[in-house]
Design a protein around this motif. Sequence first.
Motif, PDB file in Angstrom:
ATOM      1  N   GLY A  27       0.775  -1.225   0.000  1.00 36.48           N
ATOM      2  CA  GLY A  27       0.000   0.000   0.000  1.00 36.48           C
ATOM      3  C   GLY A  27       0.809   1.278   0.000  1.00 36.48           C
ATOM      4  O   GLY A  27       0.268   2.354   0.247  1.00 36.48           O
ATOM      5  N   PHE A  28       2.098   1.208  -0.296  1.00 39.59           N
ATOM      6  CA  PHE A  28       2.928   2.398  -0.423  1.00 39.59           C
ATOM      7  C   PHE A  28       2.963   2.847  -1.882  1.00 39.59           C
ATOM      8  O   PHE A  28       2.849   2.031  -2.810  1.00 39.59           O
ATOM      9  CB  PHE A  28       4.373   2.116   0.016  1.00 39.59           C
ATOM     10  CG  PHE A  28       4.584   1.997   1.489  1.00 39.59           C
ATOM     11  CD1 PHE A  28       4.672   3.129   2.295  1.00 39.59           C
ATOM     12  CD2 PHE A  28       4.721   0.756   2.094  1.00 39.59           C
ATOM     13  CE1 PHE A  28       4.887   3.025   3.653  1.00 39.59           C
ATOM     14  CE2 PHE A  28       4.940   0.631   3.454  1.00 39.59           C
ATOM     15  CZ  PHE A  28       5.018   1.777   4.236  1.00 39.59           C
ATOM     16  N   ALA A  45      -4.651   2.562   0.919  1.00 39.06           N
ATOM     17  CA  ALA A  45      -4.614   1.098   0.871  1.00 39.06           C
ATOM     18  C   ALA A  45      -3.715   0.521   1.954  1.00 39.06           C
ATOM     19  O   ALA A  45      -3.956  -0.577   2.466  1.00 39.06           O
ATOM     20  CB  ALA A  45      -4.143   0.640  -0.514  1.00 39.06           C
ATOM     21  N   PHE A  46      -2.671   1.268   2.320  1.00 41.01           N
ATOM     22  CA  PHE A  46      -1.746   0.803   3.363  1.00 41.01           C
ATOM     23  C   PHE A  46      -2.474   0.654   4.693  1.00 41.01           C
ATOM     24  O   PHE A  46      -2.257  -0.325   5.430  1.00 41.01           O
ATOM     25  CB  PHE A  46      -0.589   1.793   3.493  1.00 41.01           C
ATOM     26  CG  PHE A  46       0.372   1.477   4.609  1.00 41.01           C
ATOM     27  CD1 PHE A  46       1.311   0.470   4.475  1.00 41.01           C
ATOM     28  CD2 PHE A  46       0.335   2.188   5.803  1.00 41.01           C
ATOM     29  CE1 PHE A  46       2.192   0.183   5.507  1.00 41.01           C
ATOM     30  CE2 PHE A  46       1.209   1.908   6.837  1.00 41.01           C
ATOM     31  CZ  PHE A  46       2.137   0.903   6.681  1.00 41.01           C
ATOM     32  N   TYR A  47      -3.320   1.612   5.013  1.00 41.02           N
ATOM     33  CA  TYR A  47      -4.020   1.588   6.295  1.00 41.02           C
ATOM     34  C   TYR A  47      -5.276   0.728   6.261  1.00 41.02           C
ATOM     35  O   TYR A  47      -5.800   0.343   7.302  1.00 41.02           O
ATOM     36  CB  TYR A  47      -4.388   3.013   6.717  1.00 41.02           C
ATOM     37  CG  TYR A  47      -3.182   3.885   6.961  1.00 41.02           C
ATOM     38  CD1 TYR A  47      -2.409   3.720   8.102  1.00 41.02           C
ATOM     39  CD2 TYR A  47      -2.795   4.854   6.034  1.00 41.02           C
ATOM     40  CE1 TYR A  47      -1.288   4.510   8.335  1.00 41.02           C
ATOM     41  CE2 TYR A  47      -1.679   5.650   6.250  1.00 41.02           C
ATOM     42  CZ  TYR A  47      -0.928   5.470   7.406  1.00 41.02           C
ATOM     43  OH  TYR A  47       0.185   6.243   7.626  1.00 41.02           O
ATOM     44  N   GLU A  48      -5.755   0.400   5.062  1.00 39.46           N
ATOM     45  CA  GLU A  48      -6.984  -0.382   4.953  1.00 39.46           C
ATOM     46  C   GLU A  48      -6.729  -1.883   4.906  1.00 39.46           C
ATOM     47  O   GLU A  48      -7.680  -2.664   4.931  1.00 39.46           O
ATOM     48  CB  GLU A  48      -7.750   0.036   3.687  1.00 39.46           C
ATOM     49  CG  GLU A  48      -8.343   1.438   3.778  1.00 39.46           C
ATOM     50  CD  GLU A  48      -8.931   1.887   2.460  1.00 39.46           C
ATOM     51  OE1 GLU A  48      -8.806   1.126   1.467  1.00 39.46           O
ATOM     52  OE2 GLU A  48      -9.498   2.990   2.413  1.00 39.46           O
ATOM     53  N   ARG A  49      -5.474  -2.283   4.832  1.00 35.72           N
ATOM     54  CA  ARG A  49      -5.169  -3.711   4.775  1.00 35.72           C
ATOM     55  C   ARG A  49      -5.663  -4.395   6.044  1.00 35.72           C
ATOM     56  O   ARG A  49      -5.621  -3.826   7.140  1.00 35.72           O
ATOM     57  CB  ARG A  49      -3.670  -3.953   4.614  1.00 35.72           C
ATOM     58  CG  ARG A  49      -3.130  -3.500   3.273  1.00 35.72           C
ATOM     59  CD  ARG A  49      -1.683  -3.910   3.120  1.00 35.72           C
ATOM     60  NE  ARG A  49      -1.558  -5.353   3.008  1.00 35.72           N
ATOM     61  CZ  ARG A  49      -1.662  -6.041   1.887  1.00 35.72           C
ATOM     62  NH1 ARG A  49      -1.922  -5.406   0.756  1.00 35.72           N
ATOM     63  NH2 ARG A  49      -1.521  -7.341   1.873  1.00 35.72           N
ATOM     64  N   LYS A  50      -6.083  -5.635   5.907  1.00 33.33           N
ATOM     65  CA  LYS A  50      -6.607  -6.374   7.043  1.00 33.33           C
ATOM     66  C   LYS A  50      -5.517  -6.578   8.090  1.00 33.33           C
ATOM     67  O   LYS A  50      -4.376  -6.882   7.771  1.00 33.33           O
ATOM     68  CB  LYS A  50      -7.138  -7.738   6.590  1.00 33.33           C
ATOM     69  CG  LYS A  50      -8.371  -7.654   5.700  1.00 33.33           C
ATOM     70  CD  LYS A  50      -8.851  -9.049   5.330  1.00 33.33           C
ATOM     71  CE  LYS A  50     -10.087  -8.986   4.433  1.00 33.33           C
ATOM     72  NZ  LYS A  50     -10.561 -10.330   4.058  1.00 33.33           N
ATOM     73  N   LYS A  51      -5.897  -6.439   9.334  1.00 31.95           N
ATOM     74  CA  LYS A  51      -4.935  -6.608  10.419  1.00 31.95           C
ATOM     75  C   LYS A  51      -4.514  -8.061  10.584  1.00 31.95           C
ATOM     76  O   LYS A  51      -3.523  -8.350  11.218  1.00 31.95           O
ATOM     77  CB  LYS A  51      -5.524  -6.089  11.730  1.00 31.95           C
ATOM     78  CG  LYS A  51      -5.726  -4.578  11.744  1.00 31.95           C
ATOM     79  CD  LYS A  51      -6.204  -4.101  13.095  1.00 31.95           C
ATOM     80  CE  LYS A  51      -6.351  -2.577  13.100  1.00 31.95           C
ATOM     81  NZ  LYS A  51      -6.811  -2.081  14.422  1.00 31.95           N
ATOM     82  N   GLY A  52      -5.262  -8.969   9.993  1.00 30.91           N
ATOM     83  CA  GLY A  52      -4.948 -10.385  10.165  1.00 30.91           C
ATOM     84  C   GLY A  52      -3.609 -10.783   9.588  1.00 30.91           C
ATOM     85  O   GLY A  52      -3.032 -11.774   9.999  1.00 30.91           O
ATOM     86  N   ILE A  53      -3.111 -10.007   8.619  1.00 31.12           N
ATOM     87  CA  ILE A  53      -1.828 -10.381   8.020  1.00 31.12           C
ATOM     88  C   ILE A  53      -0.668  -9.713   8.738  1.00 31.12           C
ATOM     89  O   ILE A  53       0.479  -9.871   8.341  1.00 31.12           O
ATOM     90  CB  ILE A  53      -1.774 -10.000   6.526  1.00 31.12           C
ATOM     91  CG1 ILE A  53      -1.803  -8.480   6.363  1.00 31.12           C
ATOM     92  CG2 ILE A  53      -2.854 -10.660   5.750  1.00 31.12           C
ATOM     93  CD1 ILE A  53      -1.408  -8.021   5.005  1.00 31.12           C
TER      94      ILE A  53
END
Length: 732
Positions: free
Chosen positions: A60-61, A144-152
């Motif tokens: 997401g960068f 997109a960097f901040y919206e990635r699922k925390k599960g990963i």
Amino acid sequence: MKHTCFQRQHDSMQCGIACLAMLCRHYGRKYSLGTLSHYCFATTEGVSMLGISEAAQELGFSTVSGRMTTDILADAALPCILHWNQNHFVVLHKVTGKGRKFHVADPGKGFIKYTKEEFEQHWAVTQPDGTRKGIAMFLEPTEAFYERKKGINEEGEGPSFSFLFGYFKEYRKIFFIIFLTLLVGSLLQLLLPFLTQAIVDRGIRDKDVGLVWLILLGELMIVLGRTAADIIRRRLLLHASMRINISLVSDFFIKLLRLPMPFFDTKLMGDLLQRMGDHSRVQSFLTDQVLNVMFTMLSFFVFGIVLFIYNSLIFAVFLLGSVLYGVWIALFLERRKVLDYEFFEQQAVNQNRTYRFITSMQEIKLQNCEQRRRREWEDTQKDLFHVQMKSLKLQQTQQAGSIFINELKNILITVLAATAVIDGSITLGTMLAVQYIVGQLNSPVEQLMGFIYSLQDVRISLERISEIHRAEDEDGREGLLTSFTGSKSIEFSNVSFKYDPHALKNTLSDITLSIPEGRVTAIVGASGSGKTTLIKLMLGYYKVMGGTLCVAGKDIIGYNLKWWRSRCGVVMQDGVIFSESIARNIAVDDGEPDTERMEQAARIACIHDYIMSLPLRYGTKIGPDGVGLSQGQKQRILIARAVYKNPDFIFLDEATNALDARNEREIVENLDRFYEGRTVVVVAHRLSTVRNADKIVVLDNGRIVEEGTHSTLTAAKGTYYNLVKNQLELGN
């Protein structure tokens, strides 16, 4: 950049991944190195700037990379990733002093501050126009960097201290006995200051020689008791520590054997050997340091109470001095950690270089390059020496301060005790007892500080060991196939592959190929065309990156690869002869050798007669530590090994290229009979060995360009014809 954002690399291949982890943490998302390695793939050369950029974009960068001068870099938005010393990556997180001080987070060494001149030496390269420029990558997080699922995000930390202390459970009775001996030794030692006081205050004062001798006899018995307890403790400790160490290293090897093939492509031998040293450090900590600190704390607690009872002021001075000593030690912990990682990295390089130097000694002498190779090795020793000198200077500085604090504390205690005797508040015997107690307390304090260092060292070692234990097993999933359900054929469908996922060019592209059951399929092509890579994909070394590869009608990723390889007889170009008997080199599996099957395999490989001419025959030890073999003899042993397995599939990669024409022809004839009913894949440069194959596949630059039999391909006068015309003298 905060210190909490710093990520240490576990070995020399991970610097780029560690830098990416630091940038992620800086912007509020925490990823482990294991997680990021799925996005940013490391090869034996580490990672590339392109690889870091593609991984960052997937996370997401938005990224921008370029070559620039130091002045432009000083005014840029930080932090950024720099290409460092042409073979490393670091993070530049701050520039101060009006562009004169550069603050770098080096994943191998920690936070370091450089002057502009020092910084340019590591980063910038002189361009043709005379300017000095270096390469930098700037990363900016998007939504997109901040919206990635925390599960990963952060994955499991792997083995910890609780994991390690699990090794103690089996020997808890032994360690309970050891603890009792420590307790008995401490209690016996506690009697000594009281006996010393009694000698002075009663024996000497009353001139009672008999009492003095009686007390001395009592002290002698205490010393004998402590000695006996110490002998019992050390023997029990040796027994337990050796068993624990064997278990630790054995579990490490078990884990290594479960790891996928690509794991070993990204590790230097020196890195793995250093991790073996880490196990020794952990074992020493568990079985020596932990028990010592238990004894230390017990002694400190007991003698501390006695000292407080004797004189609270002296106790307060001792406690204050000990606290100052501890603070002084703590000031050096971070720097020690940096030097330990630096030493680990340099030692790994040194071991790797030394191993290559020793194993290539004959070639070095043959090529007359002794002086250059020796200087390269000496340069590595020089780098290692510099790290050791920095460590020594740090240790000397720490020791000088420690000695000063301890001696100042002891002088103050002596003055206070002597003043108390003069004032009459304590007796001379009490003063001697206090001095004895302080002497006994100094040792536990020093041991406790040493334990803090050991604790730091073992944490570092655990980080490196846990990386191995956290790695995913090759056959870690449930329900993997261990039988064939269809015809024993192999099918490639639009398969593409490259060793480095970030490389611009595929090693194999759009491979669609059918390898039928019970037939011989030959794969030919120029060097570098992808023949060996094709074999490794079929053996499950690597996963295909595009398309599907099916064995017996099922995708190869659905098979238990250990079982699948047990059904394959394989001879690779770099096959290994083990340092053991010929029998065990042919029958390499875990079972007992089948003598009849082994001799039959040796006959097919045309090596039986040679073996029988040796004094010990099949019991002859070969390999690096045994009887020397020619390259042709080694290849015949490897062929016999593949035949002995009685496999369903046979893969031969340049299996006869070191043989003379007569031996090759005889072995090929023997193998032709052995091939009946088996699926066979043969790779060869010497095309006379594959002319009788049922199908010949021609590779060129990673693509299939021709398929057919020898006669149809030569008649077509294409790529295959050009490969064989000189070898078989076909003419124009």
